[in-house]
Motif scaffolding. Structure first.
Motif, mmCIF file in Angstrom:
data_model
loop_
_atom_site.group_PDB
_atom_site.id
_atom_site.type_symbol
_atom_site.label_atom_id
_atom_site.label_comp_id
_atom_site.label_asym_id
_atom_site.label_seq_id
_atom_site.Cartn_x
_atom_site.Cartn_y
_atom_site.Cartn_z
ATOM 1 N N LEU A 17 36.377 33.631 39.493
ATOM 2 C CA LEU A 17 37.777 33.227 39.485
ATOM 3 C C LEU A 17 38.550 33.818 38.320
ATOM 4 C CD1 LEU A 17 37.305 29.483 40.425
ATOM 5 C CD2 LEU A 17 38.122 31.316 41.898
ATOM 6 N N SER A 18 37.874 34.139 37.244
ATOM 7 C CA SER A 18 38.594 34.608 36.066
ATOM 8 C C SER A 18 38.707 36.126 36.009
ATOM 9 C CB SER A 18 37.883 34.120 34.795
ATOM 10 O OG SER A 18 36.589 34.683 34.708
ATOM 11 N N ARG A 19 37.806 36.826 36.706
ATOM 12 C CA ARG A 19 37.803 38.283 36.660
ATOM 13 C C ARG A 19 37.735 38.834 38.080
ATOM 14 N NH1 ARG A 19 35.638 40.338 31.912
ATOM 15 N NH2 ARG A 19 36.081 42.391 32.803
ATOM 16 N N MET B 121 43.512 28.058 44.919
ATOM 17 C CA MET B 121 42.464 28.443 43.976
ATOM 18 C C MET B 121 42.573 29.923 43.617
ATOM 19 S SD MET B 121 38.386 28.631 44.717
ATOM 20 C CE MET B 121 38.689 29.960 45.884
ATOM 21 N N LEU B 122 42.763 30.776 44.617
ATOM 22 C CA LEU B 122 42.796 32.211 44.373
ATOM 23 C C LEU B 122 44.059 32.644 43.632
ATOM 24 C CD1 LEU B 122 41.445 33.417 47.818
ATOM 25 C CD2 LEU B 122 40.251 33.537 45.639
ATOM 26 N N THR C 211 51.812 45.281 41.281
ATOM 27 C CA THR C 211 50.542 45.549 40.594
ATOM 28 C C THR C 211 49.872 44.250 40.190
ATOM 29 O OG1 THR C 211 51.356 47.673 39.770
ATOM 30 C CG2 THR C 211 49.485 46.686 38.603
ATOM 31 N N HIS C 212 50.661 43.289 39.717
ATOM 32 C CA HIS C 212 50.128 41.985 39.343
ATOM 33 C C HIS C 212 49.533 41.268 40.561
ATOM 34 C CE1 HIS C 212 49.915 38.002 37.421
ATOM 35 N NE2 HIS C 212 50.422 37.540 38.554
ATOM 36 N N LEU C 213 50.238 41.280 41.689
ATOM 37 C CA LEU C 213 49.746 40.595 42.891
ATOM 38 C C LEU C 213 48.445 41.214 43.387
ATOM 39 C CD1 LEU C 213 53.082 40.063 44.862
ATOM 40 C CD2 LEU C 213 51.659 38.271 43.834
ATOM 41 N N VAL C 214 48.359 42.531 43.326
ATOM 42 C CA VAL C 214 47.128 43.190 43.763
ATOM 43 C C VAL C 214 45.985 42.869 42.810
ATOM 44 C CG1 VAL C 214 46.008 45.432 44.128
ATOM 45 C CG2 VAL C 214 48.328 45.044 44.974
ATOM 46 N N GLY C 215 46.270 42.885 41.529
ATOM 47 C CA GLY C 215 45.214 42.710 40.540
ATOM 48 C C GLY C 215 44.817 41.278 40.271
ATOM 49 N N ARG C 216 45.763 40.319 40.464
ATOM 50 C CA ARG C 216 45.491 38.952 40.031
ATOM 51 C C ARG C 216 45.505 37.914 41.144
ATOM 52 N NH1 ARG C 216 42.789 38.859 36.059
ATOM 53 N NH2 ARG C 216 43.465 36.767 35.493
ATOM 54 N N SER C 217 46.093 38.200 42.298
ATOM 55 C CA SER C 217 46.214 37.155 43.314
ATOM 56 C C SER C 217 44.902 36.879 44.029
ATOM 57 C CB SER C 217 47.269 37.534 44.352
ATOM 58 O OG SER C 217 46.801 38.562 45.206
ATOM 59 N N GLY C 218 44.026 37.886 44.107
ATOM 60 C CA GLY C 218 42.796 37.699 44.873
ATOM 61 C C GLY C 218 43.009 37.774 46.365
#
Length: 741
Positions: free
Chosen positions: A123-125, A405-406, A478-485
């Motif tokens: 969940l963190s990485r 959660m994601l 970029t944030h959504l791709v990298g952090r949303s899961g």
């Protein structure tokens, strides 16, 4: 554990065989494996496949998990530096020497498809949410109908299904159409085939597939780029970096020599009106390259039965994961999570969570039904970990909790910085993701150009000041791709969702918020929109869901071609609504009663084609005529899986023991034979003729003693046919029929 885990594995298998008093021939017959495969497993001459171990464990009456642990220990995770120098040496099985380009391409395929993205693994990485394919791949069960089912023979109204592990089901097939529900593991199977073929590591069961060059062709990518490709542009069409280095005529030569394995993924992701063109493209390839191997995947309802029968395709269906498969998957998920843990405390917590979840999944039938696909099982594992052992109960609650959660990803709890300088709330993320999902649904796509995604985000930002102040549209994407899961970037210029289920969930929410009821209803007959419609009913407020269901019924009443499908979709959607106006519920149920219960084998086959959701609409046996009882049982048996087993168990408890429909016995081979014989067949054993097609069924006959009539439909020995029958000296008499195919 022995220093040599392969030797330890072989030793355990030999010990178990000795303890059971089985000869090699008997073990071979019980497992359905070849003599060489069994011998090599017991002598440690070769690493047995996962499917081989599952079959051996079942025949030996032991838990497969300790055997799989030894197998994994004997098969280290592949590493590029370790594997690639050996590729050429292992290519002795290839049909002719490789070119230097072919070697490079095989190394690329092996590396490109060597890992899977696993939901919620870290969940963190997010970048750690990858799983080595060798550890992640689970050999699922595939079901095959007999070849003459569609040829009009006298048994055509009573289709039988043979269930085998994937490696065994694919053996001796050259052309396969693989059907499976969303998240059932179709794409993972293709990925495993590609990687194992490239490394020359296919199991013994697939020896005939060895020495081939895999071409992975995801239709979601190809249909977006225009006309479907000819062989010389296969590599460039899917964005392979080596495409420019491909020698002229190489792909054509590989296909022409019969050395190609063509893996075509996702007929269901092609717009309905273009599927005929896709079939024509396939048929042209088949006509030009008769000796190549082809595997094509689709969701069950996207194309009719026999869609590629004229091209001699074998049709296989991915079965829901069994309880044992679910247990193996849960263990592997937690093992992978433990490998990524940094503290002993966290690893101990994961061990305890795994133990608790293994018990919960077996004890709670609803949860067992939800966890019957790899996707759903992974979601349940992730949520169970995230919620410290507490789980939602319904499918929609599960999706909602998984999204939360994601998206949130517990970054604050874990002191994770914002590497892109963007911090979105869950609501802000959902609003942006909905725009992307709804665009894909409206345009009948499952993948979009990055430029399109960027334009959609840019259009939204002026109305989202708090987000716009944090960065540009490119930074937010970029944030959504990298952090949303939830989003991924398959290539540098494309964006898609990690799974179609999330796209449909978010797109349905956007459709309801936009009040696009006419759009939903007008597309409801299209299988690509079925899940969207169901989820839209769940997202809608009571008055909206009632309006949507009423519109579905009205369109069904007005159209002959799609009327039945629309009425059944409305009925299947009822369970998704939290609150429904009673008159609307009554209207939907009235239309469903015209179609349910089924009254003939043809109607049963049609209902079963709609998938497991139809089970929630089938009635109990009270007040049903005999032909209706039989057709209901046929529908459930044809659907198969744990949900169908639970339905049949409850159905037969209320069924008059004087009634013994044919399909109770015919459906036996679609479920675990021993519990089916003990719990479902036993009350009717004096009025049914058991149909024995497998060794597992033959071994389950002890639950049906004394046996009066029996029908063997397989080549068993004389000793095996009489093992569970009463001796001639007893007062009972029996008859049995041998039908050896």
């Amino acid at each position: 554990m022995d220093e040599d885990p392969l030797a330890e594995l072989a030793s355990r298998l030999r010990t178990l065989r000795a303890q059971r008093g089985l000869q090699m021939g008997g073990l071979q017959q019980r497992t359905g494996l070849g003599r060489t495969t069994v011998s090599q497993a017991l002598n440690g001459q070769a690493l047995p496949s996962e499917a081989t171990l599952v079959a051996l464990a079942k025949a030996l009456g032991t838990d497969v998990e300790p055997l799989l642990v030894l197998r994994n220990a004997a098969s280290p995770v592949p590493q590029a530096s370790r594997n690639y120098p050996q590729l050429v040496a292992r290519r002795a099985t290839r049909l002719k020497p490789q070119s230097s380009f072919e070697e490079r391409y095989l190394r690329y395929v092996a590396e490109r498809h060597s890992q899977l993205t696993v939901v919620g693994l870290d969940l963190s990485r997010p970048e750690r949410a990858r799983w080595p394919l060798d550890a992640a791949y689970l050999s699922l069960e595939l079901a095959e109908r007999p070849e003459d089912w569609l040829t009009g023979n006298e048994e055509a109204n009573r289709p039988s299904v043979v269930v085998k592990r994937a490696e065994h089901a694919l053996a001796n097939c050259r052309r396969v159409l693989l059907r499976g529900l969303a998240g059932s593991g179709k794409t993972t199977l293709l990925q495993w085939l590609a990687a194992a073929t490239a490394r020359d590591e296919l199991p013994e069961e697939l020896a005939d597939w060895r020495g081939r060059v895999p071409f992975v062709l995801p239709l979601r990518t190809l249909v977006r780029r225009g006309p479907l490709p000819e062989p010389h542009v296969f590599l460039s069409a899917v964005g392979t970096p080596l495409a420019a280095s491909q020698p002229e005529g190489w792909a054509d030569a590989v296909l022409d020599r019969g050395e190609a394995l063509v893996l075509v993924d996702g007929i269901d992701e092609v717009p309905q009106e273009h599927r005929g063109g896709t079939r024509e493209w396939l048929e042209q390839l088949l006509a030009a390259y008769k000796d190549a191997h082809f595997v094509v995947t689709t969701r069950p309802s996207a194309v009719p039965e026999g869609w590629l029968a004229s091209s001699h395709f074998t049709e296989l269906s991915v079965r829901p994961m069994s309880g044992a498969d679910t247990g193996v998957f849960v263990h592997r998920w937690h093992t992978a999570a433990r490998h990524g843990s940094t503290t002993e405390t966290e690893r101990a917590q994961l061990h305890d969570l795994e133990t608790a979840l293994q018990v919960t999944v077996r004890a709670q039938r609803d949860l067992a039904q939800l966890s019957s696909t790899p996707l759903m099982c992974a979601l349940i594992c992730a949520l169970h970990r995230d919620r410290r052992g507490h789980l939602p109960h319904s499918r929609m609650e599960l999706y909602e909790a998984a999204l939360s959660m994601l998206l949130v990803r517990r970054d604050l709890e874990r002191s994770i910085d914002d590497p892109e300088g963007i911090q979105l709330t869950e609501h802000q993320s959902v609003q942006l993701l909905q725009r992307l999902a709804y665009w894909l649904i409206r345009n009948r796509q499952t993948e979009m150009e990055r430029a399109t995604a960027l334009a959609l985000i840019g259009d939204a930002l002026p109305a989202m000041q708090a987000v716009a102040e944090q960065g540009t549209g490119d930074q937010v994407l970029t944030h959504l791709v990298g952090r949303s899961g939830l989003l991924r970037q398959p290539t540098a210029d494309t964006i898609d969702f990690v799974h179609r289920t999330f796209q449909d969930y978010l797109g349905a929410k956007a459709a309801i918020e936009a009040h696009d009821f006419p759009l939903l209803v007008n597309n409801a007959h299209d299988d690509q929109w079925e899940d969207v419609v169901r989820m839209a009913v769940a997202h809608a407020r009571p008055t909206e869901s009632a309006d949507l269901l009423r519109r579905l019924i009205e369109r069904g009443d007005a159209e002959t071609e799609h009327g039945s499908r629309l009425h059944l979709l409305a009925a299947a959607s009822l369970q998704y609504a939290t609150e429904i106006d009673p008159p609307v519920r009554k209207l939907v149920e009235q239309r469903a009663r015209v179609l349910i219960p089924p009254r003939s084998p043809e109607e049963a086959t049609g209902l079963a084609a709609l998938g497991p959701g139809i089970l929630d609409l089938l009635p109990g046996p009270d007040d049903l005529e005999y032909d209706e009882v039989s057709a209901v049982i046929q529908t459930a048996a044809t659907v198969g899986g744990d949900h169908a087993y639970a339905f049949l168990s409850k159905f037969t408890q209320s069924l008059n023991s004087e009634s013994a429909p044919y399909w109770l016995a015919e459906g036996w081979d679609k479920f675990d034979p021993i519990p089916y014989a003990r719990e479902i067949l036993h009350p009717f054993k004096d009025r049914l003729i058991p149909v024995v097609k497998t060794n597992d069924q033959r071994n389950a006959l002890q639950a049906l003693k004394p046996i009066i009539d029996i029908n063997f439909q397989e080549a068993f020995t004389d000793e095996e046919t009489i093992e569970h029958l009463p001796p001639p000296s007893t007062p009972k008499h029996y008859e049995y029929t041998m039908e050896n195919y």
